[in-house]
Enzyme design. Structure first.
Site, PDB file in Angstrom:
ATOM      1  N   ARG A 114       0.807  -1.232   0.000  1.00  0.00           N
ATOM      2  CA  ARG A 114       0.000   0.000   0.000  1.00  0.00           C
ATOM      3  C   ARG A 114       0.837   1.277   0.000  1.00  0.00           C
ATOM      4  NH1 ARG A 114      -2.518  -3.238   3.679  1.00  0.00           N
ATOM      5  NH2 ARG A 114      -4.321  -4.311   2.806  1.00  0.00           N
ATOM      6  N   LYS A 120       1.788  11.813 -10.241  1.00  0.00           N
ATOM      7  CA  LYS A 120       0.961  10.936 -11.087  1.00  0.00           C
ATOM      8  C   LYS A 120       1.811   9.754 -11.526  1.00  0.00           C
ATOM      9  CE  LYS A 120      -2.404  14.112 -13.111  1.00  0.00           C
ATOM     10  NZ  LYS A 120      -2.904  14.686 -14.385  1.00  0.00           N
ATOM     11  N   GLU A 148       7.091  20.845 -23.349  1.00  0.00           N
ATOM     12  CA  GLU A 148       6.492  21.018 -22.017  1.00  0.00           C
ATOM     13  C   GLU A 148       7.069  22.256 -21.318  1.00  0.00           C
ATOM     14  OE1 GLU A 148       3.939  19.140 -21.462  1.00  0.00           O
ATOM     15  OE2 GLU A 148       4.280  17.165 -22.373  1.00  0.00           O
ATOM     16  N   LYS A 179       5.353  24.027 -12.118  1.00  0.00           N
ATOM     17  CA  LYS A 179       4.585  22.795 -11.910  1.00  0.00           C
ATOM     18  C   LYS A 179       4.379  22.549 -10.417  1.00  0.00           C
ATOM     19  CE  LYS A 179       3.416  18.208 -13.102  1.00  0.00           C
ATOM     20  NZ  LYS A 179       3.538  17.027 -13.918  1.00  0.00           N
ATOM     21  N   GLU A 237      -6.000  17.387  -9.269  1.00  0.00           N
ATOM     22  CA  GLU A 237      -6.607  17.901 -10.504  1.00  0.00           C
ATOM     23  C   GLU A 237      -8.112  18.091 -10.428  1.00  0.00           C
ATOM     24  OE1 GLU A 237      -4.743  16.470 -14.107  1.00  0.00           O
ATOM     25  OE2 GLU A 237      -6.426  17.169 -15.307  1.00  0.00           O
ATOM     26  N   ARG A 248      -4.816  22.369 -11.816  1.00  0.00           N
ATOM     27  CA  ARG A 248      -3.835  21.444 -12.417  1.00  0.00           C
ATOM     28  C   ARG A 248      -4.166  21.144 -13.882  1.00  0.00           C
ATOM     29  NH1 ARG A 248      -0.666  16.290  -9.552  1.00  0.00           N
ATOM     30  NH2 ARG A 248       0.521  15.802 -11.401  1.00  0.00           N
ATOM     31  N   ASN A 292      -2.601  20.799 -18.989  1.00  0.00           N
ATOM     32  CA  ASN A 292      -3.007  20.091 -20.207  1.00  0.00           C
ATOM     33  C   ASN A 292      -3.094  21.019 -21.421  1.00  0.00           C
ATOM     34  OD1 ASN A 292      -3.250  17.570 -18.956  1.00  0.00           O
ATOM     35  ND2 ASN A 292      -5.276  18.111 -18.170  1.00  0.00           N
ATOM     36  N   HIS A 347      -2.885  19.798 -24.983  1.00  0.00           N
ATOM     37  CA  HIS A 347      -2.953  18.342 -24.920  1.00  0.00           C
ATOM     38  C   HIS A 347      -4.235  17.745 -25.512  1.00  0.00           C
ATOM     39  CE1 HIS A 347       0.668  18.729 -22.599  1.00  0.00           C
ATOM     40  NE2 HIS A 347       0.739  17.441 -22.343  1.00  0.00           N
ATOM     41  N   HIS A 394      -3.322  14.983 -27.931  1.00  0.00           N
ATOM     42  CA  HIS A 394      -3.776  13.596 -27.794  1.00  0.00           C
ATOM     43  C   HIS A 394      -4.529  13.145 -29.039  1.00  0.00           C
ATOM     44  CE1 HIS A 394      -3.609  13.970 -23.127  1.00  0.00           C
ATOM     45  NE2 HIS A 394      -2.459  13.551 -23.623  1.00  0.00           N
ATOM     46  N   HIS A 406       5.231  12.375 -27.928  1.00  0.00           N
ATOM     47  CA  HIS A 406       4.208  13.138 -27.205  1.00  0.00           C
ATOM     48  C   HIS A 406       4.472  14.656 -27.290  1.00  0.00           C
ATOM     49  CE1 HIS A 406       1.449  14.333 -24.054  1.00  0.00           C
ATOM     50  NE2 HIS A 406       2.454  14.897 -23.409  1.00  0.00           N
TER      51      HIS A 406
HETATM   52  N1  LIG Z   1       3.339  11.158 -14.564  1.00  0.00           N
HETATM   53  C1  LIG Z   1       3.157  12.284 -15.216  1.00  0.00           C
HETATM   54  O1  LIG Z   1       2.738  13.296 -14.655  1.00  0.00           O
HETATM   55  C2  LIG Z   1       3.524  12.341 -16.664  1.00  0.00           C
HETATM   56  C3  LIG Z   1       3.594  13.580 -17.313  1.00  0.00           C
HETATM   57  C4  LIG Z   1       4.014  13.606 -18.643  1.00  0.00           C
HETATM   58  C5  LIG Z   1       4.334  12.424 -19.300  1.00  0.00           C
HETATM   59  N2  LIG Z   1       4.247  11.228 -18.629  1.00  0.00           N
HETATM   60  C6  LIG Z   1       4.602   9.963 -19.283  1.00  0.00           C
HETATM   61  O2  LIG Z   1       5.993  10.017 -19.580  1.00  0.00           O
HETATM   62  C7  LIG Z   1       6.253   9.143 -20.676  1.00  0.00           C
HETATM   63  C8  LIG Z   1       7.182   9.831 -21.648  1.00  0.00           C
HETATM   64  O3  LIG Z   1       8.390  10.104 -20.979  1.00  0.00           O
HETATM   65  P1  LIG Z   1       9.723  10.416 -21.797  1.00  0.00           P
HETATM   66  O4  LIG Z   1       9.444  11.430 -22.827  1.00  0.00           O
HETATM   67  O5  LIG Z   1      10.774  10.660 -20.792  1.00  0.00           O
HETATM   68  O6  LIG Z   1       9.967   9.060 -22.613  1.00  0.00           O
HETATM   69  P2  LIG Z   1      10.844   7.758 -22.295  1.00  0.00           P
HETATM   70  O7  LIG Z   1      10.839   7.430 -20.869  1.00  0.00           O
HETATM   71  O8  LIG Z   1      10.373   6.723 -23.255  1.00  0.00           O
HETATM   72  O9  LIG Z   1      12.313   8.227 -22.712  1.00  0.00           O
HETATM   73  C9  LIG Z   1      12.592   8.527 -24.064  1.00  0.00           C
HETATM   74  C10 LIG Z   1      13.789   7.716 -24.582  1.00  0.00           C
HETATM   75  O10 LIG Z   1      15.003   8.268 -24.062  1.00  0.00           O
HETATM   76  C11 LIG Z   1      15.786   7.245 -23.437  1.00  0.00           C
HETATM   77  N3  LIG Z   1      16.571   7.934 -22.413  1.00  0.00           N
HETATM   78  C12 LIG Z   1      16.177   8.343 -21.198  1.00  0.00           C
HETATM   79  N4  LIG Z   1      17.131   9.068 -20.612  1.00  0.00           N
HETATM   80  C13 LIG Z   1      18.167   9.129 -21.483  1.00  0.00           C
HETATM   81  C14 LIG Z   1      19.438   9.769 -21.451  1.00  0.00           C
HETATM   82  N5  LIG Z   1      19.805  10.549 -20.431  1.00  0.00           N
HETATM   83  N6  LIG Z   1      20.265   9.593 -22.497  1.00  0.00           N
HETATM   84  C15 LIG Z   1      19.873   8.851 -23.582  1.00  0.00           C
HETATM   85  N7  LIG Z   1      18.671   8.255 -23.675  1.00  0.00           N
HETATM   86  C16 LIG Z   1      17.821   8.400 -22.631  1.00  0.00           C
HETATM   87  C17 LIG Z   1      14.756   6.272 -22.956  1.00  0.00           C
HETATM   88  O11 LIG Z   1      15.312   5.014 -22.671  1.00  0.00           O
HETATM   89  C18 LIG Z   1      13.788   6.266 -24.131  1.00  0.00           C
HETATM   90  O12 LIG Z   1      14.291   5.465 -25.170  1.00  0.00           O
HETATM   91  C19 LIG Z   1       4.903   8.789 -21.273  1.00  0.00           C
HETATM   92  O13 LIG Z   1       4.594   7.448 -20.933  1.00  0.00           O
HETATM   93  C20 LIG Z   1       3.934   9.746 -20.592  1.00  0.00           C
HETATM   94  O14 LIG Z   1       2.645   9.192 -20.425  1.00  0.00           O
HETATM   95  C21 LIG Z   1       3.848  11.182 -17.338  1.00  0.00           C
HETATM   96 ZN   LIG Z   2       2.521  16.352 -21.847  1.00  0.00          ZN
END
Ligand SMILES: NC(=O)c1ccc[n+]([C@@H]2O[C@H](COP(=O)([O-])OP(=O)(O)OC[C@H]3O[C@@H](n4cnc5c(N)ncnc54)[C@H](O)[C@@H]3O)[C@@H](O)[C@H]2O)c1
Ligand SMILES: [Zn+2]
Length: 360
Positions: A121, A143, A185, A227, A237, A241, A245, A248, A252, A265
């Site tokens: 938990r 999140k 972002e 943020k 949210e 918050r 978006n 977005h 999306h 994205h």
């Molecule tokens: N929780 C939240 O509030 C929130 C907000 C926005 C996005 N997200 C989520 O985040 C995800 C996208 O995250 P992202 O854009 O970081 O993508 P990702 O985690 O897929 O990373 C992008 C690529 O870069 C590589 N990588 C990471 N760090 C690196 C580094 N320092 N050097 C070289 N390569 C590196 C990764 O292995 C991957 O291949 C989505 O699933 C999205 O839904 C969550």
């Molecule tokens: Zn985003």
């Protein structure tokens, strides 16, 4: 000890620091001081591990550290990966004092955070984000979650980390396209909340693209401040918050139409922000400034070959559809945004159809 910036996410007893600096990994920042018990599980992936795992371990002197490497990619952000993290915790005999540490981009952070939220938990969680997107967005705010075949991020939980450690050095290995996606972002934070920040991005974009450490450090810090303030005011949210978006709903729709994986994205959000500005009552000159800033970050500024009908359909499926009317985040000006479902349908059609052209 390298110089670092500290920002606090003010959530009462669950308040936590975001530490930002150049070269914090490798032993110079004592992450161990933030780990409550003696045991940690680092969750990372096959791409990030060879680059930064040793450096993270060097910051955990005196702790018992286990590691789990997930496969790389959004397509592995599903329950089976979260399950693998839970299996690793069970196999390690982890108890309530165990800390889960995510090392990687948003995908690793979201999966590891969800497992940390559910194991017994909820156990302690630390984020060490290594993409720009994760540093300015996904690692802050609590999140967590995974995708389901029925929808993105459909399964999740709120679980705040107890530390976010951002080493801007990690951006040196990030692919160019991922850097630009993170900049979407960054631009979003400026345009919804801070005109002065928007102006500084207009000035600093070349330095950001060159990965100048001080420009990146300053932008990451300002984005995290924006943020953090929004999350502190509206953690779950219910109101403000939603401003995060911005761009977005359109973004999306593009992602859903072209299929995830085609556009990043952040790229979809880049085009989405231009479209949201076209639906906003702001001067044309301001729309132009936003478009130019997005283009200068090497992001798309329109939906390309995606047709209006498909976008319209995809938007209807967006989870933010309330009582059949879409909700949009629109701009009052560059630096101020608001949530509304009171928009002009004809103008929306015009934005979707003319796309690249500024709506009157
Ligand atoms: N929780 C939240 O509030 C929130 C907000 C926005 C996005 N997200 C989520 O985040 C995800 C996208 O995250 P992202 O854009 O970081 O993508 P990702 O985690 O897929 O990373 C992008 C690529 O870069 C590589 N990588 C990471 N760090 C690196 C580094 N320092 N050097 C070289 N390569 C590196 C990764 O292995 C991957 O291949 C989505 O699933 C999205 O839904 C969550
Ligand atoms: Zn985003």
């Amino acid at each position: 000890m390298p110089v670092h910036t500290e920002i606090t996410v003010e959530l009462g007893e669950r308040r936590y620091p975001i530490i930002i600096g150049d070269g914090l990994l490798g032993g110079s920042y004592d992450i161990a001081a933030h780990v409550p018990g003696s045991d940690c599980l680092i969750v990372t992936n096959e791409t990030v591990a060879p680059l930064y795992l040793d450096k993270l371990e060097a910051c955990l002197a005196g702790k018992t550290v286990q590691t789990l490497k997930l496969r790389d990619g959004e397509e592995h952000k599903h329950l089976a990966s979260a399950s693998a993290v839970l299996d690793a915790l069970v196999d390690a005999g982890a108890n309530r004092d165990t800390t889960v540490i995510a090392l990687g981009g948003g995908v690793v952070g979201d999966i590891a955070g969800f497992a940390a939220a559910s194991y017994m938990r909820g156990v302690a969680f630390i984020q060490v984000p290594t993409t720009l997107l994760a540093q300015v967005d996904s690692s802050v705010g609590g999140k967590t979650g995974v995708n389901h075949p029925g929808g993105k991020n459909l399964i999740g939980a709120f679980h705040q980390p107890r530390l976010v450690l951002i080493d801007t050095d990690t951006l040196s290995t990030l692919p160019d396209r991922e850097l630009s996606a993170g900049l979407a972002e960054v631009i979003k934070h400026a345009v919804i909340a801070d005109t002065g920040y928007f102006e500084s991005l207009e000035r600093d974009m070349p330095a950001l693209l060159e990965r100048d450490a001080s420009a990146l450090g300053a932008a990451i810090a300002r984005s995290c401040e924006i943020k953090a303030a929004i999350v502190a005011e509206d953690e779950r949210e219910h109101g403000k918050r939603a401003l995060l978006n911005f761009g977005h709903t359109f973004g999306h729709a593009i992602e859903n139409t072209v299929g995830y994986g085609e556009w990043l994205h952040g790229e979809a959000v880049g085009a989405g922000m231009v479209m949201a500005s076209q639906l906003s009552d702001i001067p044309d000159a301001d729309r132009q400034r936003l478009r130019e800033l997005i283009a200068s970050a090497r992001l798309p500024t329109d939906a390309g070959s995606v047709d209006a009908g498909s976008l319209q359909q995809a938007m209807q499926l967006d989870k933010k559809v309330l009582a059949k009317r879409l909700r949009f985040i629109l701009l009052r000006s560059l630096g101020a945004a608001f949530v509304t479902d009171d928009y002009d349908e004809a103008r929306l059609r015009q934005v979707l159809e003319r796309r690249g052209v500024d709506a009157a």
